[in-house]
Design a protein around this motif. Structure first.
Motif, PDB file in Angstrom:
ATOM      1  N   GLU A 220     -80.304  -9.718 -67.968  1.00 20.25           N
ATOM      2  CA  GLU A 220     -80.695 -11.113 -68.300  1.00 20.25           C
ATOM      3  C   GLU A 220     -82.225 -11.144 -68.679  1.00 20.25           C
ATOM      4  OE1 GLU A 220     -79.698 -14.576 -69.272  1.00 20.25           O
ATOM      5  OE2 GLU A 220     -78.162 -13.780 -67.714  1.00 20.25           O
ATOM      6  N   LYS A 221     -82.564 -12.053 -69.805  1.00 22.66           N
ATOM      7  CA  LYS A 221     -83.695 -12.058 -70.433  1.00 22.66           C
ATOM      8  C   LYS A 221     -84.519 -13.193 -69.865  1.00 22.66           C
ATOM      9  CE  LYS A 221     -82.440  -8.791 -73.240  1.00 22.66           C
ATOM     10  NZ  LYS A 221     -83.061  -7.440 -72.771  1.00 22.66           N
ATOM     11  N   ALA A 222     -83.993 -14.329 -69.431  1.00 21.50           N
ATOM     12  CA  ALA A 222     -84.695 -15.255 -68.787  1.00 21.50           C
ATOM     13  C   ALA A 222     -83.849 -16.217 -67.524  1.00 21.50           C
ATOM     14  CB  ALA A 222     -85.229 -16.301 -69.577  1.00 21.50           C
ATOM     15  N   ILE A 223     -84.669 -16.624 -66.669  1.00 19.58           N
ATOM     16  CA  ILE A 223     -84.080 -17.525 -65.706  1.00 19.58           C
ATOM     17  C   ILE A 223     -84.187 -18.977 -66.125  1.00 19.58           C
ATOM     18  CG2 ILE A 223     -83.711 -18.356 -63.186  1.00 19.58           C
ATOM     19  CD1 ILE A 223     -82.808 -15.285 -64.174  1.00 19.58           C
ATOM     20  N   ALA A 224     -83.278 -19.743 -66.257  1.00 19.24           N
ATOM     21  CA  ALA A 224     -83.110 -21.123 -66.479  1.00 19.24           C
ATOM     22  C   ALA A 224     -83.486 -22.087 -65.220  1.00 19.24           C
ATOM     23  CB  ALA A 224     -82.216 -21.807 -67.656  1.00 19.24           C
ATOM     24  N   HIS A 225     -82.552 -21.953 -64.238  1.00 22.93           N
ATOM     25  CA  HIS A 225     -82.442 -22.571 -63.101  1.00 22.93           C
ATOM     26  C   HIS A 225     -82.340 -21.800 -61.830  1.00 22.93           C
ATOM     27  CE1 HIS A 225     -81.378 -26.187 -65.570  1.00 22.93           C
ATOM     28  NE2 HIS A 225     -80.695 -25.347 -66.377  1.00 22.93           N
ATOM     29  N   MET A 226     -82.857 -22.225 -60.726  1.00 19.77           N
ATOM     30  CA  MET A 226     -82.940 -21.643 -59.423  1.00 19.77           C
ATOM     31  C   MET A 226     -82.281 -22.533 -58.624  1.00 19.77           C
ATOM     32  SD  MET A 226     -82.894 -19.034 -57.251  1.00 19.77           S
ATOM     33  CE  MET A 226     -83.878 -17.988 -58.366  1.00 19.77           C
ATOM     34  N   VAL A 227     -80.912 -22.181 -57.965  1.00 20.74           N
ATOM     35  CA  VAL A 227     -80.310 -23.164 -57.000  1.00 20.74           C
ATOM     36  C   VAL A 227     -80.266 -22.389 -55.682  1.00 20.74           C
ATOM     37  CG1 VAL A 227     -78.174 -24.189 -56.696  1.00 20.74           C
ATOM     38  CG2 VAL A 227     -78.612 -23.776 -59.108  1.00 20.74           C
ATOM     39  N   VAL A 228     -80.692 -23.247 -55.021  1.00 22.31           N
ATOM     40  CA  VAL A 228     -80.913 -22.638 -53.115  1.00 22.31           C
ATOM     41  C   VAL A 228     -80.627 -23.458 -52.222  1.00 22.31           C
ATOM     42  CG1 VAL A 228     -83.460 -23.036 -53.201  1.00 22.31           C
ATOM     43  CG2 VAL A 228     -82.446 -21.047 -51.914  1.00 22.31           C
ATOM     44  N   ASN A 229     -80.016 -23.145 -51.178  1.00 18.71           N
ATOM     45  CA  ASN A 229     -79.575 -24.037 -49.991  1.00 18.71           C
ATOM     46  C   ASN A 229     -80.751 -24.341 -49.215  1.00 18.71           C
ATOM     47  OD1 ASN A 229     -79.668 -21.630 -48.954  1.00 18.71           O
ATOM     48  ND2 ASN A 229     -77.524 -21.525 -47.801  1.00 18.71           N
ATOM     49  N   TYR A 230     -81.896 -23.940 -49.296  1.00 17.78           N
ATOM     50  CA  TYR A 230     -83.061 -24.258 -48.384  1.00 17.78           C
ATOM     51  C   TYR A 230     -84.280 -24.397 -49.463  1.00 17.78           C
ATOM     52  CZ  TYR A 230     -80.148 -23.876 -44.322  1.00 17.78           C
ATOM     53  OH  TYR A 230     -78.860 -23.981 -43.556  1.00 17.78           O
ATOM     54  N   THR A 231     -85.298 -25.349 -49.351  1.00 20.26           N
ATOM     55  CA  THR A 231     -86.553 -25.411 -49.898  1.00 20.26           C
ATOM     56  C   THR A 231     -87.222 -23.999 -50.124  1.00 20.26           C
ATOM     57  OG1 THR A 231     -86.698 -27.723 -49.276  1.00 20.26           O
ATOM     58  CG2 THR A 231     -88.646 -26.589 -50.239  1.00 20.26           C
ATOM     59  N   PRO A 232     -87.596 -23.394 -51.325  1.00 20.83           N
ATOM     60  CA  PRO A 232     -88.258 -22.244 -51.240  1.00 20.83           C
ATOM     61  C   PRO A 232     -89.473 -22.251 -50.668  1.00 20.83           C
ATOM     62  CG  PRO A 232     -87.178 -22.734 -53.637  1.00 20.83           C
ATOM     63  CD  PRO A 232     -87.310 -24.107 -52.458  1.00 20.83           C
TER      64      PRO A 232
ATOM     65  N   ALA B  27     -64.577 -30.339 -63.358  1.00 19.54           N
ATOM     66  CA  ALA B  27     -65.355 -31.458 -63.942  1.00 19.54           C
ATOM     67  C   ALA B  27     -66.537 -31.599 -63.485  1.00 19.54           C
ATOM     68  CB  ALA B  27     -64.717 -32.734 -63.715  1.00 19.54           C
ATOM     69  N   LEU B  28     -67.414 -30.491 -63.342  1.00 15.88           N
ATOM     70  CA  LEU B  28     -68.725 -30.234 -62.937  1.00 15.88           C
ATOM     71  C   LEU B  28     -69.651 -29.759 -64.002  1.00 15.88           C
ATOM     72  CD1 LEU B  28     -67.777 -28.405 -59.567  1.00 15.88           C
ATOM     73  CD2 LEU B  28     -68.547 -30.865 -59.759  1.00 15.88           C
ATOM     74  N   SER B  29     -70.841 -30.011 -63.799  1.00 15.11           N
ATOM     75  CA  SER B  29     -71.960 -29.443 -64.631  1.00 15.11           C
ATOM     76  C   SER B  29     -72.343 -28.124 -64.195  1.00 15.11           C
ATOM     77  CB  SER B  29     -73.246 -30.398 -64.558  1.00 15.11           C
ATOM     78  OG  SER B  29     -73.830 -30.105 -63.408  1.00 15.11           O
ATOM     79  N   PRO B  30     -72.780 -27.202 -64.827  1.00 17.06           N
ATOM     80  CA  PRO B  30     -73.220 -25.648 -64.162  1.00 17.06           C
ATOM     81  C   PRO B  30     -74.006 -25.990 -62.983  1.00 17.06           C
ATOM     82  CG  PRO B  30     -73.363 -25.731 -66.581  1.00 17.06           C
ATOM     83  CD  PRO B  30     -73.288 -27.268 -66.194  1.00 17.06           C
ATOM     84  N   VAL B  31     -74.973 -26.726 -62.845  1.00 15.73           N
ATOM     85  CA  VAL B  31     -75.933 -26.923 -61.706  1.00 15.73           C
ATOM     86  C   VAL B  31     -75.109 -27.639 -60.532  1.00 15.73           C
ATOM     87  CG1 VAL B  31     -77.561 -28.132 -60.651  1.00 15.73           C
ATOM     88  CG2 VAL B  31     -77.894 -27.140 -62.858  1.00 15.73           C
ATOM     89  N   GLU B  32     -74.287 -28.561 -60.805  1.00 16.32           N
ATOM     90  CA  GLU B  32     -73.216 -29.262 -59.712  1.00 16.32           C
ATOM     91  C   GLU B  32     -72.294 -27.958 -59.439  1.00 16.32           C
ATOM     92  OE1 GLU B  32     -72.725 -33.834 -61.352  1.00 16.32           O
ATOM     93  OE2 GLU B  32     -71.565 -32.130 -61.995  1.00 16.32           O
ATOM     94  N   PHE B  33     -71.859 -27.275 -60.113  1.00 19.76           N
ATOM     95  CA  PHE B  33     -70.911 -26.001 -59.524  1.00 19.76           C
ATOM     96  C   PHE B  33     -71.639 -24.961 -59.071  1.00 19.76           C
ATOM     97  CE2 PHE B  33     -68.793 -21.929 -61.393  1.00 19.76           C
ATOM     98  CZ  PHE B  33     -67.985 -21.634 -60.284  1.00 19.76           C
ATOM     99  N   ALA B  34     -72.916 -24.742 -59.315  1.00 20.83           N
ATOM    100  CA  ALA B  34     -73.775 -23.812 -58.546  1.00 20.83           C
ATOM    101  C   ALA B  34     -74.053 -24.133 -57.201  1.00 20.83           C
ATOM    102  CB  ALA B  34     -74.998 -23.543 -59.319  1.00 20.83           C
ATOM    103  N   LEU B  35     -74.490 -25.551 -56.934  1.00 22.53           N
ATOM    104  CA  LEU B  35     -74.555 -26.071 -55.661  1.00 22.53           C
ATOM    105  C   LEU B  35     -73.563 -25.883 -54.915  1.00 22.53           C
ATOM    106  CD1 LEU B  35     -76.507 -29.412 -56.837  1.00 22.53           C
ATOM    107  CD2 LEU B  35     -77.568 -27.602 -55.290  1.00 22.53           C
ATOM    108  N   ARG B  36     -72.125 -26.077 -55.294  1.00 20.13           N
ATOM    109  CA  ARG B  36     -70.934 -25.955 -54.589  1.00 20.13           C
ATOM    110  C   ARG B  36     -70.774 -24.538 -54.116  1.00 20.13           C
ATOM    111  NH1 ARG B  36     -66.898 -29.800 -55.759  1.00 20.13           N
ATOM    112  NH2 ARG B  36     -65.496 -28.528 -54.452  1.00 20.13           N
TER     113      ARG B  36
END
Length: 296
Positions: free
Chosen positions: A120-132, A50-59
């Motif tokens: 992949e043709k494009a990146i929609a989201h970048m999920v990272v554990n520390y600020t870029p 029961a997660l959104s894709p971004v929530e899942f990526a953060l996990r």
């Protein structure tokens, strides 16, 4: 003996006691530790937990960080590039002993190059554990999706890249219209029969070098397997990603770090710049190999 990635994932499962992470590691094991989750697998996990894709990526970030190689800093950064297809491409920082600090691969570069090589043709989201860092913000600004790219951190989500890089300088300022992740095709041909040279030339033909025209690619021979990497330039020049780093990163994220590299071929177009000296340096320091160089 278990390789460092498998050991890191095993230790993570023991430490976290998290069912999602445990099932993630089972999934990675089933696919030979290839650090990618196809869209259908992402959707399956999202429904189950029961997660959104971004929530899942953060996990998933602690899992991505297990692919890091940090003998110098001991500081693991994990990143996940979510492609427009919905697939997840893991990335992690990598440091190389006996090479210069400039040879380091940043986690965001790792994930983005992973997605690029995977088609992949494009990146929609970048999920990272520390600020870029600033280097990575500039690197991401080269993408064809830079204007709408969203950055997600454990403590802050849904921030546009340009919130982190205001008044940005990028390829459009230099009149480059066909940018990073747009299709690249350059007329390089190889008439011989060596498949490793052919692969390096093909990688060079798909590389991104609008500023120098120093198109280049690298091919690694791993037993019967061939792993390729492509050169990717940047409007700010220094965040440019070299083809050997691209290939070594892809090897690691394919779960192939225990497979010995036997040959390294670099194919490069004649231009005012060259990546050859840095490539020779890293190949010698990290792989103990000489470069077979093909001038295009």
């Amino acid at each position: 003996m278990k390789n460092t990635i498998i050991k890191g994932l095993t230790d993570l499962v023991e430490q976290k006691r998290d069912n999602l992470i445990r099932q993630m590691v089972v999934q990675l094991e089933a696919q030979g530790y290839k650090a990618v989750l196809e869209q259908a697998t992402v959707q399956q996990f999202c429904r189950q937990f029961a997660l959104s894709p971004v929530e899942f990526a953060l996990r998933c970030l602690p899992v991505a960080a297990c692919y890091a190689l940090t003998p110098i800093s001991q500081f693991n950064v994990g990143a996940i590039a979510i492609g427009q297809s919905g697939s997840f491409y893991f990335g992690a920082n990598q440091e190389f002993v006996a090479a210069s600090m400039q040879q380091t691969v940043h986690a965001e570069q790792s994930a983005i190059s992973h997605a690029w090589l995977a088609g992949e043709k494009a990146i929609a989201h970048m999920v990272v554990n520390y600020t870029p860092c600033g280097h990575c913000r500039q690197f991401m600004n080269e993408l064809n999706s830079a204007e709408r790219l969203k950055i997600h951190l454990p403590h802050s989500q849904n921030n546009l890249l340009h919130n982190y890089l205001p008044d940005a300088f990028g390829p459009k300022d230099l009149n480059i219209q066909n940018v990073f992740f747009d299709g690249q095709s350059h007329p390089f041909n190889y008439q011989g029969h060596d498949p490793l040279i052919r692969a390096a030339v093909e990688a060079a033909s798909q590389s991104y070098a609008p500023y120098s025209q120093a198109f280049s690619g690298v091919a690694l021979q791993l037993g019967e397997l061939i792993i390729c990497g492509r050169y990717a330039e940047n409007a700010a020049f220094n965040p440019t990603f070299l083809p050997l780093q691209s290939a070594l990163n892809y090897q690691r994220l394919q779960g192939l770090i225990d497979v010995k590299v036997r040959r390294v071929v670099m194919a490069e177009a004649k231009a005012d710049l060259t990546s050859l000296p840095m490539t020779q340096s890293l190949a010698g320091a990290h792989l103990g190999l000489d470069i077979e160089y093909i001038s295009l």
